[in-house]
Design a protein around this motif. Sequence first.
Motif, PDB file in Angstrom:
ATOM      1  N   VAL A 297       1.118  10.557   2.409  1.00  8.32           N
ATOM      2  CA  VAL A 297       0.691   9.595   1.405  1.00  8.32           C
ATOM      3  C   VAL A 297       1.593   8.374   1.538  1.00  8.32           C
ATOM      4  O   VAL A 297       2.812   8.493   1.505  1.00  8.32           O
ATOM      5  CB  VAL A 297       0.799  10.167  -0.022  1.00  8.32           C
ATOM      6  N   LEU A 298       0.991   7.219   1.690  1.00  7.21           N
ATOM      7  CA  LEU A 298       1.742   5.969   1.790  1.00  7.21           C
ATOM      8  C   LEU A 298       1.719   5.309   0.420  1.00  7.21           C
ATOM      9  O   LEU A 298       0.652   5.006  -0.109  1.00  7.21           O
ATOM     10  CB  LEU A 298       1.113   5.077   2.852  1.00  7.21           C
ATOM     11  N   LEU A 299       2.901   5.158  -0.178  1.00 11.01           N
ATOM     12  CA  LEU A 299       3.006   4.636  -1.536  1.00 11.01           C
ATOM     13  C   LEU A 299       3.707   3.278  -1.511  1.00 11.01           C
ATOM     14  O   LEU A 299       4.799   3.158  -0.966  1.00 11.01           O
ATOM     15  CB  LEU A 299       3.794   5.622  -2.406  1.00 11.01           C
ATOM     16  N   PHE A 300       3.053   2.292  -2.095  1.00 15.54           N
ATOM     17  CA  PHE A 300       3.641   0.958  -2.247  1.00 15.54           C
ATOM     18  C   PHE A 300       4.026   0.796  -3.710  1.00 15.54           C
ATOM     19  O   PHE A 300       3.186   0.980  -4.605  1.00 15.54           O
ATOM     20  CB  PHE A 300       2.645  -0.128  -1.826  1.00 15.54           C
ATOM     21  N   LEU A 301       5.283   0.456  -3.960  1.00 14.91           N
ATOM     22  CA  LEU A 301       5.830   0.429  -5.311  1.00 14.91           C
ATOM     23  C   LEU A 301       6.446  -0.919  -5.620  1.00 14.91           C
ATOM     24  O   LEU A 301       7.287  -1.418  -4.866  1.00 14.91           O
ATOM     25  CB  LEU A 301       6.902   1.527  -5.429  1.00 14.91           C
ATOM     26  N   ASP A 302       6.035  -1.492  -6.744  1.00 10.16           N
ATOM     27  CA  ASP A 302       6.653  -2.723  -7.236  1.00 10.16           C
ATOM     28  C   ASP A 302       7.962  -2.360  -7.929  1.00 10.16           C
ATOM     29  O   ASP A 302       8.105  -1.272  -8.482  1.00 10.16           O
ATOM     30  CB  ASP A 302       5.700  -3.428  -8.211  1.00 10.16           C
ATOM     31  N   VAL A 303       8.915  -3.281  -7.919  1.00  9.55           N
ATOM     32  CA  VAL A 303      10.206  -3.044  -8.569  1.00  9.55           C
ATOM     33  C   VAL A 303      10.171  -3.474 -10.033  1.00  9.55           C
ATOM     34  O   VAL A 303      10.617  -2.753 -10.916  1.00  9.55           O
ATOM     35  CB  VAL A 303      11.341  -3.784  -7.821  1.00  9.55           C
ATOM     36  N   ASN A 304       9.634  -4.656 -10.289  1.00 11.29           N
ATOM     37  CA  ASN A 304       9.686  -5.237 -11.628  1.00 11.29           C
ATOM     38  C   ASN A 304       8.372  -5.005 -12.375  1.00 11.29           C
ATOM     39  O   ASN A 304       7.390  -5.708 -12.152  1.00 11.29           O
ATOM     40  CB  ASN A 304       9.980  -6.735 -11.542  1.00 11.29           C
ATOM     41  N   MET A 305       8.394  -3.993 -13.254  1.00  9.63           N
ATOM     42  CA  MET A 305       7.241  -3.694 -14.097  1.00  9.63           C
ATOM     43  C   MET A 305       7.749  -3.534 -15.526  1.00  9.63           C
ATOM     44  O   MET A 305       8.878  -3.095 -15.731  1.00  9.63           O
ATOM     45  CB  MET A 305       6.547  -2.417 -13.605  1.00  9.63           C
TER      46      MET A 305
ATOM     47  N   TYR B  35       7.319   2.575   0.307  1.00  9.23           N
ATOM     48  CA  TYR B  35       7.796   1.223   0.572  1.00  9.23           C
ATOM     49  C   TYR B  35       7.818   0.449  -0.735  1.00  9.23           C
ATOM     50  O   TYR B  35       6.867   0.526  -1.524  1.00  9.23           O
ATOM     51  CB  TYR B  35       6.887   0.491   1.572  1.00  9.23           C
ATOM     52  N   ILE B  36       8.900  -0.268  -0.954  1.00  8.98           N
ATOM     53  CA  ILE B  36       8.980  -1.186  -2.078  1.00  8.98           C
ATOM     54  C   ILE B  36       8.227  -2.448  -1.658  1.00  8.98           C
ATOM     55  O   ILE B  36       8.521  -3.024  -0.612  1.00  8.98           O
ATOM     56  CB  ILE B  36      10.442  -1.541  -2.430  1.00  8.98           C
ATOM     57  N   LEU B  37       7.253  -2.834  -2.466  1.00 12.32           N
ATOM     58  CA  LEU B  37       6.470  -4.040  -2.207  1.00 12.32           C
ATOM     59  C   LEU B  37       6.780  -4.995  -3.353  1.00 12.32           C
ATOM     60  O   LEU B  37       6.396  -4.750  -4.488  1.00 12.32           O
ATOM     61  CB  LEU B  37       4.982  -3.708  -2.154  1.00 12.32           C
ATOM     62  N   THR B  38       7.512  -6.067  -3.057  1.00  3.54           N
ATOM     63  CA  THR B  38       8.012  -6.913  -4.127  1.00  3.54           C
ATOM     64  C   THR B  38       7.910  -8.395  -3.805  1.00  3.54           C
ATOM     65  O   THR B  38       7.921  -8.781  -2.637  1.00  3.54           O
ATOM     66  CB  THR B  38       9.481  -6.538  -4.455  1.00  3.54           C
TER      67      THR B  38
ATOM     68  N   GLU C 178      20.940  -0.803  -4.257  1.00  8.23           N
ATOM     69  CA  GLU C 178      20.141   0.117  -5.056  1.00  8.23           C
ATOM     70  C   GLU C 178      19.413   1.126  -4.177  1.00  8.23           C
ATOM     71  O   GLU C 178      19.289   2.288  -4.524  1.00  8.23           O
ATOM     72  CB  GLU C 178      19.108  -0.646  -5.905  1.00  8.23           C
ATOM     73  N   ALA C 179      18.942   0.664  -3.040  1.00 11.57           N
ATOM     74  CA  ALA C 179      18.154   1.517  -2.147  1.00 11.57           C
ATOM     75  C   ALA C 179      18.963   2.683  -1.589  1.00 11.57           C
ATOM     76  O   ALA C 179      18.389   3.720  -1.241  1.00 11.57           O
ATOM     77  CB  ALA C 179      17.584   0.688  -1.005  1.00 11.57           C
ATOM     78  N   GLU C 180      20.279   2.534  -1.518  1.00 13.13           N
ATOM     79  CA  GLU C 180      21.115   3.622  -1.004  1.00 13.13           C
ATOM     80  C   GLU C 180      20.949   4.902  -1.826  1.00 13.13           C
ATOM     81  O   GLU C 180      21.140   5.997  -1.317  1.00 13.13           O
ATOM     82  CB  GLU C 180      22.579   3.200  -0.980  1.00 13.13           C
ATOM     83  N   GLU C 181      20.583   4.765  -3.094  1.00 10.74           N
ATOM     84  CA  GLU C 181      20.390   5.927  -3.967  1.00 10.74           C
ATOM     85  C   GLU C 181      19.081   6.648  -3.678  1.00 10.74           C
ATOM     86  O   GLU C 181      18.845   7.732  -4.204  1.00 10.74           O
ATOM     87  CB  GLU C 181      20.402   5.489  -5.433  1.00 10.74           C
ATOM     88  N   TYR C 182      18.222   6.040  -2.877  1.00 13.50           N
ATOM     89  CA  TYR C 182      16.883   6.577  -2.639  1.00 13.50           C
ATOM     90  C   TYR C 182      16.616   6.654  -1.132  1.00 13.50           C
ATOM     91  O   TYR C 182      15.882   5.841  -0.584  1.00 13.50           O
ATOM     92  CB  TYR C 182      15.833   5.697  -3.332  1.00 13.50           C
ATOM     93  N   PRO C 183      17.186   7.641  -0.470  1.00 10.20           N
ATOM     94  CA  PRO C 183      17.019   7.727   0.992  1.00 10.20           C
ATOM     95  C   PRO C 183      15.575   7.950   1.421  1.00 10.20           C
ATOM     96  O   PRO C 183      15.234   7.737   2.581  1.00 10.20           O
ATOM     97  CB  PRO C 183      17.904   8.915   1.382  1.00 10.20           C
ATOM     98  N   PHE C 184      14.723   8.360   0.496  1.00 12.04           N
ATOM     99  CA  PHE C 184      13.312   8.588   0.827  1.00 12.04           C
ATOM    100  C   PHE C 184      12.499   7.302   0.788  1.00 12.04           C
ATOM    101  O   PHE C 184      11.309   7.324   1.080  1.00 12.04           O
ATOM    102  CB  PHE C 184      12.694   9.647  -0.096  1.00 12.04           C
ATOM    103  N   VAL C 185      13.111   6.166   0.441  1.00  8.27           N
ATOM    104  CA  VAL C 185      12.426   4.871   0.515  1.00  8.27           C
ATOM    105  C   VAL C 185      12.542   4.371   1.947  1.00  8.27           C
ATOM    106  O   VAL C 185      13.643   4.224   2.478  1.00  8.27           O
ATOM    107  CB  VAL C 185      13.010   3.856  -0.487  1.00  8.27           C
ATOM    108  N   SER C 186      11.409   4.118   2.562  1.00  6.93           N
ATOM    109  CA  SER C 186      11.390   3.747   3.979  1.00  6.93           C
ATOM    110  C   SER C 186      11.711   2.285   4.245  1.00  6.93           C
ATOM    111  O   SER C 186      12.092   1.941   5.349  1.00  6.93           O
ATOM    112  CB  SER C 186      10.020   4.078   4.580  1.00  6.93           C
ATOM    113  N   GLY C 187      11.506   1.414   3.243  1.00 10.13           N
ATOM    114  CA  GLY C 187      11.802   0.007   3.477  1.00 10.13           C
ATOM    115  C   GLY C 187      11.286  -0.881   2.364  1.00 10.13           C
ATOM    116  O   GLY C 187      10.752  -0.415   1.357  1.00 10.13           O
TER     117      GLY C 187
END
Length: 135
Positions: free
Chosen positions: A57-65, A91-94, A103-112
Amino acid sequence: MKKLQQYIVVDDDRTNNLICEYVIKDWDPQARVQLFLEPELALKNIEENHKDFGFPVLLFLDVNMPSMSGWEFLDIFKTFDDDIKKSFVIYILTSSTEDFSREAEEYPFVSGFLSKPLKKKYLENIELEMEAISE
């Protein structure tokens, strides 16, 4: 040849969600795309329905909601079972210009991180990365 994939977009911006759906469907007409304006509903859907998804599953996530930030979303996501987490490519899409590397260091499962709007070349690059990993 592209693999059929499940896509989830979590963003409070309806316009961005429609752009994402259009770009994904243009790139892969067989793709299954789920759009969520509320991150809480996306998390509930993932937890309750993950067995029904095609993988990965490819998930695109916004940061500011407004109701829950992308970071808060990831805090909850990281508590999910490993079998759920390993089935997702996130992937964070922002549109933010901030540097989120700390911040991303806390989430190793975030690909980019990707800049809005979603582009076909992003999907092509992600596919190449996923193929390289699976070989």
